[in-house]
Design a protein around this motif. Structure first.
Motif, PDB file in Angstrom:
ATOM      1  N   VAL A 125       3.359 -15.571 -38.042  1.00 40.15           N
ATOM      2  CA  VAL A 125       4.432 -15.504 -37.069  1.00 40.15           C
ATOM      3  C   VAL A 125       4.828 -14.140 -37.135  1.00 40.15           C
ATOM      4  N   LEU A 126       4.964 -13.556 -38.439  1.00 37.14           N
ATOM      5  CA  LEU A 126       5.213 -12.136 -38.375  1.00 37.14           C
ATOM      6  C   LEU A 126       4.169 -11.027 -38.059  1.00 37.14           C
ATOM      7  N   SER A 127       3.143 -11.590 -38.005  1.00 35.16           N
ATOM      8  CA  SER A 127       2.035 -10.497 -37.563  1.00 35.16           C
ATOM      9  C   SER A 127       1.943 -10.508 -36.061  1.00 35.16           C
ATOM     10  N   ALA A 128       2.472 -11.664 -35.244  1.00 28.56           N
ATOM     11  CA  ALA A 128       2.493 -11.709 -33.842  1.00 28.56           C
ATOM     12  C   ALA A 128       3.786 -10.932 -33.528  1.00 28.56           C
ATOM     13  N   ALA A 129       4.848 -11.185 -34.268  1.00 24.73           N
ATOM     14  CA  ALA A 129       5.994 -10.461 -33.778  1.00 24.73           C
ATOM     15  C   ALA A 129       5.639  -8.981 -33.983  1.00 24.73           C
ATOM     16  N   ALA A 130       4.979  -8.452 -34.874  1.00 26.27           N
ATOM     17  CA  ALA A 130       4.713  -6.914 -35.094  1.00 26.27           C
ATOM     18  C   ALA A 130       4.085  -6.680 -33.767  1.00 26.27           C
ATOM     19  N   GLU A 131       3.100  -7.420 -33.410  1.00 23.33           N
ATOM     20  CA  GLU A 131       2.191  -6.957 -32.007  1.00 23.33           C
ATOM     21  C   GLU A 131       3.023  -7.128 -30.823  1.00 23.33           C
ATOM     22  N   THR A 132       4.223  -7.612 -30.739  1.00 25.29           N
ATOM     23  CA  THR A 132       4.933  -7.929 -29.660  1.00 25.29           C
ATOM     24  C   THR A 132       6.101  -6.807 -29.382  1.00 25.29           C
ATOM     25  N   VAL A 133       6.173  -6.238 -28.570  1.00 24.78           N
ATOM     26  CA  VAL A 133       7.379  -4.904 -28.622  1.00 24.78           C
ATOM     27  C   VAL A 133       8.666  -5.676 -28.465  1.00 24.78           C
ATOM     28  N   GLY A 134       9.498  -4.872 -29.330  1.00 25.00           N
ATOM     29  CA  GLY A 134      10.882  -5.216 -29.155  1.00 25.00           C
ATOM     30  C   GLY A 134      11.186  -6.383 -30.315  1.00 25.00           C
ATOM     31  N   VAL A 135      10.293  -7.084 -30.827  1.00 24.07           N
ATOM     32  CA  VAL A 135      10.584  -8.120 -31.724  1.00 24.07           C
ATOM     33  C   VAL A 135      11.036  -7.799 -33.224  1.00 24.07           C
ATOM     34  N   SER A 136      11.900  -8.203 -33.907  1.00 28.31           N
ATOM     35  CA  SER A 136      12.135  -7.754 -35.116  1.00 28.31           C
ATOM     36  C   SER A 136      12.717  -8.767 -35.984  1.00 28.31           C
ATOM     37  N   LEU A 137      12.422  -8.984 -37.233  1.00 26.75           N
ATOM     38  CA  LEU A 137      12.894 -10.200 -38.114  1.00 26.75           C
ATOM     39  C   LEU A 137      14.320  -9.818 -38.510  1.00 26.75           C
ATOM     40  N   GLU A 138      15.162 -10.993 -38.368  1.00 27.63           N
ATOM     41  CA  GLU A 138      16.684 -10.732 -38.693  1.00 27.63           C
ATOM     42  C   GLU A 138      16.878 -11.331 -40.144  1.00 27.63           C
ATOM     43  N   ARG A 139      16.498 -12.764 -40.250  1.00 22.96           N
ATOM     44  CA  ARG A 139      16.748 -13.516 -41.380  1.00 22.96           C
ATOM     45  C   ARG A 139      15.567 -14.405 -41.745  1.00 22.96           C
ATOM     46  N   VAL A 140      15.486 -14.831 -42.921  1.00 17.09           N
ATOM     47  CA  VAL A 140      14.499 -15.750 -43.371  1.00 17.09           C
ATOM     48  C   VAL A 140      15.111 -16.577 -44.548  1.00 17.09           C
ATOM     49  N   PHE A 141      15.093 -17.823 -44.627  1.00 20.42           N
ATOM     50  CA  PHE A 141      15.499 -18.582 -45.690  1.00 20.42           C
ATOM     51  C   PHE A 141      14.984 -19.993 -45.675  1.00 20.42           C
ATOM     52  N   PRO A 142      14.878 -20.591 -46.915  1.00 20.86           N
ATOM     53  CA  PRO A 142      14.358 -22.024 -47.032  1.00 20.86           C
ATOM     54  C   PRO A 142      15.222 -22.901 -46.387  1.00 20.86           C
ATOM     55  N   LEU A 143      14.656 -23.887 -45.589  1.00 26.70           N
ATOM     56  CA  LEU A 143      15.342 -24.826 -44.774  1.00 26.70           C
ATOM     57  C   LEU A 143      16.009 -25.911 -45.824  1.00 26.70           C
ATOM     58  N   GLY A 144      17.081 -26.008 -45.951  1.00 28.46           N
ATOM     59  CA  GLY A 144      17.885 -27.084 -46.928  1.00 28.46           C
ATOM     60  C   GLY A 144      18.024 -28.594 -46.323  1.00 28.46           C
ATOM     61  N   SER A 145      18.532 -29.285 -46.923  1.00 30.68           N
ATOM     62  CA  SER A 145      18.871 -30.693 -46.492  1.00 30.68           C
ATOM     63  C   SER A 145      19.810 -30.821 -45.390  1.00 30.68           C
ATOM     64  N   GLU A 146      20.775 -29.930 -45.782  1.00 33.62           N
ATOM     65  CA  GLU A 146      21.841 -29.746 -44.615  1.00 33.62           C
ATOM     66  C   GLU A 146      21.590 -29.153 -43.270  1.00 33.62           C
ATOM     67  N   ASP A 147      20.386 -28.565 -43.421  1.00 30.48           N
ATOM     68  CA  ASP A 147      19.785 -27.756 -42.221  1.00 30.48           C
ATOM     69  C   ASP A 147      19.003 -28.881 -41.413  1.00 30.48           C
ATOM     70  N   ASP A 148      18.477 -29.764 -42.165  1.00 33.74           N
ATOM     71  CA  ASP A 148      17.466 -30.566 -41.722  1.00 33.74           C
ATOM     72  C   ASP A 148      18.496 -31.435 -40.774  1.00 33.74           C
ATOM     73  N   GLU A 149      19.543 -31.804 -41.151  1.00 32.87           N
ATOM     74  CA  GLU A 149      20.613 -32.676 -40.262  1.00 32.87           C
ATOM     75  C   GLU A 149      20.608 -31.827 -39.110  1.00 32.87           C
ATOM     76  N   ALA A 150      20.839 -30.481 -39.139  1.00 34.88           N
ATOM     77  CA  ALA A 150      21.167 -29.806 -37.784  1.00 34.88           C
ATOM     78  C   ALA A 150      20.239 -29.796 -36.946  1.00 34.88           C
ATOM     79  N   VAL A 151      18.985 -29.650 -37.329  1.00 33.05           N
ATOM     80  CA  VAL A 151      17.684 -29.702 -36.391  1.00 33.05           C
ATOM     81  C   VAL A 151      17.619 -31.086 -36.054  1.00 33.05           C
ATOM     82  N   ALA A 152      18.031 -32.063 -36.621  1.00 31.55           N
ATOM     83  CA  ALA A 152      17.966 -33.350 -36.252  1.00 31.55           C
ATOM     84  C   ALA A 152      19.059 -33.901 -35.158  1.00 31.55           C
ATOM     85  N   GLN A 153      20.184 -32.797 -35.266  1.00 33.57           N
ATOM     86  CA  GLN A 153      21.143 -32.945 -34.688  1.00 33.57           C
ATOM     87  C   GLN A 153      21.855 -34.346 -34.563  1.00 33.57           C
TER      88      GLN A 153
END
Length: 213
Positions: A125-153
């Motif tokens: 994904v980062l390689s694809a971002a580097a080849e796409t104009v204007g795309v930059s990585l802001e943050r990356v962090f492990p998905l925790g159990s509380e985030d799983d609930e967020a994704v599942a809404q």
């Protein structure tokens, strides 16, 4: 089986897509679902806006790349559905393994939040971002159990509303006395004060409706 899932945030600048241009022109902030790409290369777009919604509708209606624009209003939000012939930058990342959850357009800048499964996929994904104009990585962090609930809404709030509620709580916005002002929380989220308060009210209304029936 891959045990690790990572939450990733990207920012996109300089994109000339209809939604980015419309927010740059009108000052509106758009919260969008990931676009769905059809076989004819048209993308199905679903998004909403609060302030400047009328100006946003006019700007999109005048854009020749937009087809079948439909506008509906519920409470303080205006919902949009349409087809777009312009290629979406997020599809470049999706092809590499990025699973988009939320997209926000503000003053011509896009912010994508989603997940990738494992570090190998992240590198792609980062390689694809580097080849796409204007795309930059802001943050990356492990998905925790509380985030799983967020994704599942689990509580049926949008990811953006959940982030606003969680950040406000962590910064002491709900404490007595308050540990942070609405403006301070909005700055932390990178949105306007009015956008933060609107997400807060809508998120609280959804939670209260489920808790109290």
């Amino acid at each position: 089986m891959i045990d690790e899932c990572l939450v990733v945030e990207f920012s996109v600048t300089g994109d000339d897509c209809p939604l980015a241009e419309a927010t740059r022109e009108t000052g509106a902030t758009i919260d969008a679902r990931p676009p769905q790409l059809r076989h004819d290369d048209y993308a199905l777009l679903r998004f909403s806006a609060g302030a400047e919604a009328d100006e946003l509708a006019d700007a999109l209606d005048a854009d020749e790349r937009i087809r079948y624009l439909h506008v509906s209003r519920t409470d303080s939000r205006t919902n949009f559905r349409c087809l777009s012939k312009h290629p979406c930058v997020v599809h470049e990342l999706t092809d590499a393994g990025f699973m988009a959850e939320t997209l926000q357009y503000r003053e011509g800048t896009e912010r994508y939040t989603g997940a990738v499964v494992g570090h190998d996929v992240l590198q792609g994904v980062l390689s694809a971002a580097a080849e796409t104009v204007g795309v930059s990585l802001e943050r990356v962090f492990p998905l925790g159990s509380e985030d799983d609930e967020a994704v599942a809404q689990r509580w049926d709030v949008t990811p953006a509303q959940e982030v606003a509620l969680r950040t406000a709580m962590e910064m002491g916005y709900f404490s007595v006395p308050r540990g942070a002002t609405a403006a301070a929380v909005a700055d932390e989220l990178g949105i306007s004060k009015s956008a933060f308060l609107e997400r807060l009210r809508r998120g609280q209304a959804t939670l209260f409706a489920q808790v109290f029936g």
